[in-house]
Design an enzyme around this catalytic site. Sequence first.
Site, PDB file in Angstrom:
ATOM      1  N   ARG A  34    -108.542 -58.683  -8.429  1.00 28.70           N
ATOM      2  CA  ARG A  34    -108.637 -57.253  -8.738  1.00 28.70           C
ATOM      3  C   ARG A  34    -109.953 -56.907  -9.432  1.00 28.70           C
ATOM      4  O   ARG A  34    -110.443 -55.789  -9.284  1.00 28.70           O
ATOM      5  CB  ARG A  34    -107.458 -56.820  -9.602  1.00 28.70           C
ATOM      6  CG  ARG A  34    -106.188 -56.635  -8.793  1.00 28.70           C
ATOM      7  CD  ARG A  34    -105.048 -56.209  -9.672  1.00 28.70           C
ATOM      8  NE  ARG A  34    -103.937 -55.701  -8.881  1.00 28.70           N
ATOM      9  CZ  ARG A  34    -102.803 -55.266  -9.414  1.00 28.70           C
ATOM     10  NH1 ARG A  34    -102.633 -55.286 -10.728  1.00 28.70           N
ATOM     11  NH2 ARG A  34    -101.843 -54.821  -8.642  1.00 28.70           N
ATOM     12  N   LYS A 191     -84.026 -59.356  -2.122  1.00 31.85           N
ATOM     13  CA  LYS A 191     -82.995 -58.325  -2.168  1.00 31.85           C
ATOM     14  C   LYS A 191     -83.239 -57.142  -1.243  1.00 31.85           C
ATOM     15  O   LYS A 191     -84.332 -56.580  -1.225  1.00 31.85           O
ATOM     16  CB  LYS A 191     -82.862 -57.801  -3.591  1.00 31.85           C
ATOM     17  CG  LYS A 191     -82.188 -58.785  -4.505  1.00 31.85           C
ATOM     18  CD  LYS A 191     -82.023 -58.178  -5.857  1.00 31.85           C
ATOM     19  CE  LYS A 191     -80.978 -58.933  -6.658  1.00 31.85           C
ATOM     20  NZ  LYS A 191     -80.788 -58.311  -7.964  1.00 31.85           N
ATOM     21  N   GLY A 344     -97.158 -59.500  -4.524  1.00 34.30           N
ATOM     22  CA  GLY A 344     -97.499 -60.749  -5.215  1.00 34.30           C
ATOM     23  C   GLY A 344     -97.109 -62.015  -4.469  1.00 34.30           C
ATOM     24  O   GLY A 344     -97.933 -62.910  -4.259  1.00 34.30           O
ATOM     25  N   GLY A 367     -96.662 -52.694  -6.555  1.00 37.33           N
ATOM     26  CA  GLY A 367     -95.772 -51.534  -6.508  1.00 37.33           C
ATOM     27  C   GLY A 367     -96.361 -50.378  -5.702  1.00 37.33           C
ATOM     28  O   GLY A 367     -95.641 -49.693  -4.963  1.00 37.33           O
TER      29      GLY A 367
HETATM   30  C1  3PG Z   1     -99.438 -53.601 -10.813  1.00 38.93           C
HETATM   31  O1  3PG Z   1     -99.765 -54.714 -11.259  1.00 38.93           O
HETATM   32  O2  3PG Z   1     -98.632 -53.455  -9.880  1.00 38.93           O
HETATM   33  C2  3PG Z   1    -100.138 -52.394 -11.347  1.00 38.93           C
HETATM   34  O3  3PG Z   1    -101.227 -52.747 -12.124  1.00 38.93           O
HETATM   35  C3  3PG Z   1     -99.181 -51.498 -12.081  1.00 38.93           C
HETATM   36  O4  3PG Z   1     -98.676 -52.136 -13.205  1.00 38.93           O
HETATM   37  P1  3PG Z   1     -97.325 -51.596 -13.882  1.00 38.93           P
HETATM   38  O5  3PG Z   1     -96.207 -51.955 -12.936  1.00 38.93           O
HETATM   39  O6  3PG Z   1     -97.201 -52.264 -15.218  1.00 38.93           O
HETATM   40  O7  3PG Z   1     -97.451 -50.097 -13.982  1.00 38.93           O
END
Ligand code: 3PG
Length: 389
Positions: A34, A191, A344, A367
């Site tokens: 990142r 899930k 991930g 996310g």
């Molecule tokens: C992530 O790693 O998906 C983003 O940086 C968002 O992080 P967060 O889920 O803590 O908002």
Amino acid sequence: FNKLSEQNLSGKRALIRVDMNVPLKNGVIGDDTRIRASLPTIEHCLKAGAAVLLMTHLGRPTEGEPKPEDSLAPVVARLSELLGKPVRLIADFHAGVELAPGEVAMLENVRLNKGEKKNNDELGHAYAALCDVFVHDAFGTSHRAEASTHAVAKFAPVACAGLLLSAELDALSKALQAPARPLVAIVAGSKVSTKLTILEALADKVDQLIVGGGIANTFLLAEGKAIGKSLAEAELVEDAKRVIAKIRARGGDVPLPADVVCAKEFAETAAATTKNVAEVAADDMILDIGPDSAQQLAGIIAQAGTVVWNGPVGVFEFDQFGNGTKTLAQAIAESKAFSIAGGGDTLAAIAKYGITERISYISTGGGAFLEFLEGKELPAVAILAERAG
Ligand code: 3PG
């Protein structure tokens, strides 16, 4: 929305929201992807004669209670190495930040600021007051409306999209809005419940939906198969049936595994047995798709025009249950399809099987990538569109 390339940045102060929320353990960065992904935008701004002020969150700290492990110091150190120039870490920006063109500084972890998570207007104003141009480049945090991703974009003199954000949105749009067909999606993981909205959204788009992991087990249940003591969500069987029916009604399919790799326990040392799905015993756990199914799915991937991949199809962390994921990974690597992957676990599988260079686009979003697949509006992107009028 406004593009970075259209901004006159000479002598200006650019405030760039990046997502440098990297995995950190005892001050050591586990993966700097990142940070590297943010470099083109930073370098563009520097070259254009701007002073560059960066902001990002790190982890999920408690507002107003900074602990040493919440500090961006290791991130700033790595960024400075990659840029080949010093990067100053600003502990408190409220008194203003001095910065000359060509210089780079970073605000301390924005999630330590009161009002950040709540998308507080006052904090948004305070960030906005630090810049001439606000550049949103944190695709990975675009699904969060927080002061550093949303409120700031409301109040900055100019708000535009950075190069990474634009690249992410272009790749995702290419895969989902006007895909070369057939469009094949691989949605796997433990899930159904966490990915039900994605499955429902994709059911309207995909030609083939490949499921794996606990999700496939729930789909096998929906097709009336016995799955022993495999991980599944019996209460979601009706949802799975609806997804299958929707795709089949459009002439597509959800090819479920005909053979599977089972074990009697979930363990690194567990003995793996390949079976026909019909032979799964009451005390079996399905931990991977079988070799015949993997070959069949590889054939589907070979014919695809577009592949969207989220989630490993087996417990690939244990080698004896990794063949399904490996076979599909290799099929994606060899296919001519436009391929996009995110999440991930998926990135870990891509790294493990060494195919990073052979995926057309790897998203930096976790996310945010999932919410895009769900067809949801990303608030930090929507505000840029609003600002562009
Ligand atoms: C992530 O790693 O998906 C983003 O940086 C968002 O992080 P967060 O889920 O803590 O908002």
